[in-house]
Design a protein around this motif. Structure first.
Motif, PDB file in Angstrom:
ATOM      1  N   HIS A 143      47.240  37.136  45.531  1.00 40.38           N
ATOM      2  CA  HIS A 143      46.070  37.289  46.414  1.00 40.38           C
ATOM      3  C   HIS A 143      46.362  36.735  47.808  1.00 40.38           C
ATOM      4  CE1 HIS A 143      43.705  38.493  42.938  1.00 40.38           C
ATOM      5  NE2 HIS A 143      44.241  37.470  42.297  1.00 40.38           N
ATOM      6  N   ALA A 177      38.006  32.492  44.761  1.00 41.32           N
ATOM      7  CA  ALA A 177      38.624  32.426  43.438  1.00 41.32           C
ATOM      8  C   ALA A 177      37.888  33.341  42.459  1.00 41.32           C
ATOM      9  CB  ALA A 177      38.634  30.990  42.930  1.00 41.32           C
ATOM     10  N   ARG A 178      36.564  33.369  42.530  1.00 41.70           N
ATOM     11  CA  ARG A 178      35.787  34.250  41.663  1.00 41.70           C
ATOM     12  C   ARG A 178      36.042  35.717  41.994  1.00 41.70           C
ATOM     13  NH1 ARG A 178      29.683  33.349  40.375  1.00 41.70           N
ATOM     14  NH2 ARG A 178      30.339  35.031  38.994  1.00 41.70           N
ATOM     15  N   ARG A 181      39.337  36.694  40.501  1.00 41.35           N
ATOM     16  CA  ARG A 181      39.279  36.935  39.054  1.00 41.35           C
ATOM     17  C   ARG A 181      38.640  38.296  38.752  1.00 41.35           C
ATOM     18  NH1 ARG A 181      38.155  31.290  38.835  1.00 41.35           N
ATOM     19  NH2 ARG A 181      35.903  31.687  38.751  1.00 41.35           N
ATOM     20  N   SER A 182      37.578  38.627  39.504  1.00 40.18           N
ATOM     21  CA  SER A 182      36.941  39.926  39.306  1.00 40.18           C
ATOM     22  C   SER A 182      37.893  41.065  39.654  1.00 40.18           C
ATOM     23  CB  SER A 182      35.678  40.005  40.167  1.00 40.18           C
ATOM     24  OG  SER A 182      35.089  41.277  40.093  1.00 40.18           O
ATOM     25  N   GLU A 184      41.146  40.938  39.537  1.00 37.23           N
ATOM     26  CA  GLU A 184      42.202  41.005  38.534  1.00 37.23           C
ATOM     27  C   GLU A 184      41.732  41.726  37.279  1.00 37.23           C
ATOM     28  OE1 GLU A 184      43.894  37.174  37.837  1.00 37.23           O
ATOM     29  OE2 GLU A 184      45.060  37.269  39.696  1.00 37.23           O
ATOM     30  N   ALA A 185      40.458  41.539  36.936  1.00 33.28           N
ATOM     31  CA  ALA A 185      39.928  42.252  35.764  1.00 33.28           C
ATOM     32  C   ALA A 185      39.961  43.756  36.000  1.00 33.28           C
ATOM     33  CB  ALA A 185      38.504  41.785  35.476  1.00 33.28           C
ATOM     34  N   ALA A 204      48.923  33.208  41.258  1.00 34.75           N
ATOM     35  CA  ALA A 204      47.765  33.779  41.941  1.00 34.75           C
ATOM     36  C   ALA A 204      47.688  33.360  43.409  1.00 34.75           C
ATOM     37  CB  ALA A 204      46.481  33.372  41.210  1.00 34.75           C
TER      38      ALA A 204
END
Length: 220
Positions: A143, A177-178, A181-182, A184-185, A204
């Motif tokens: 990222h 960070a959130r 993660r979203s 990456e999903a 990351a």
């Protein structure tokens, strides 16, 4: 202690500086998705809050004026240069714009903009080819653009810390960070095992010592 006078209340400068940095970041980041706009909007709010105190209303200086004046009575805390709190508190006598914290801030801000710009180029090329971005900064961190925004904000904090931006900074880091993660999903759902191999070898946010070339994948 003197009144703020002409050092503050310069709202035109607040607008101009905020617009310049926001448009500059926009030209590098080029948000397209709703996730991109959320991350860019949070960064823009940080920039506006920073310059509002730098040129508009010195809220932090007013709030801490008693403590600052008691400990450093010879400093005119409402002079504009005194907003460079690290140099003032540590007794830097020369122009704070050439102080160590200011120079460090330039390095962090420049590195952040460079990282965002280079990462966008590699991501754009990968998306056009229908593959995942694993070259350039993406070979070292998943990222880089979010890391770039954090570096820019950290640079401004080193240069001109305020209570509001200090409070906003960890919240924005958590938000990035959130968002990561979203993102990456979504990438895992789209690219499957290729993404898993990439995520298993590339960290990351904090780069490793050597660049890796995993399978072709996309990150943001």
């Amino acid at each position: 202690m003197t009144e703020p006078g002409a050092s503050y209340g310069l709202w035109l400068l607040v607008f101009i500086n905020s617009a310049v940095f926001i448009l500059f970041a926009f030209s590098f980041f080029k948000p397209r998705t709703s996730r991109d706009w959320r991350s860019f909007g949070a960064f823009s709010a940080f920039i506006v809050a920073l310059f509002a105190e730098m040129y508009g209303f010195p809220l932090t200086i007013f709030f801490l004026s008693g403590w600052l004046q008691s400990n450093w009575p010879r400093v005119d805390w409402f002079a504009h240069d005194s907003g460079h709190l690290p140099e003032m508190i540590l007794g830097w006598r020369a122009n704070p714009h050439f102080g160590p914290f200011h120079l460090l801030s330039f390095a962090l801000i420049g590195a952040g903009f460079w990282l965002i710009s280079v990462a966008w180029h590699h991501l754009w090329a990968a998306q056009r080819a229908g593959r995942l971005a694993v070259t350039g900064p993406y070979a070292r961190i998943r990222h880089p653009q979010y890391v770039g925004f954090v570096l820019i904000m950290a640079g401004f904090l080193v240069q001109w810390p305020t209570l509001l931006t200090l409070a906003m900074f960890p919240v924005l880091v958590w938000m990035y960070a959130r968002l990561a993660r979203s993102e990456e999903a979504d990438s895992r759902a789209h690219f499957g095992e290729a993404w898993d191999r990439y995520a298993a070898t590339v960290p990351a946010f904090i780069p490793g010592w050597t660049a890796r070339q995993p399978g072709r994948t996309k990150a943001g």
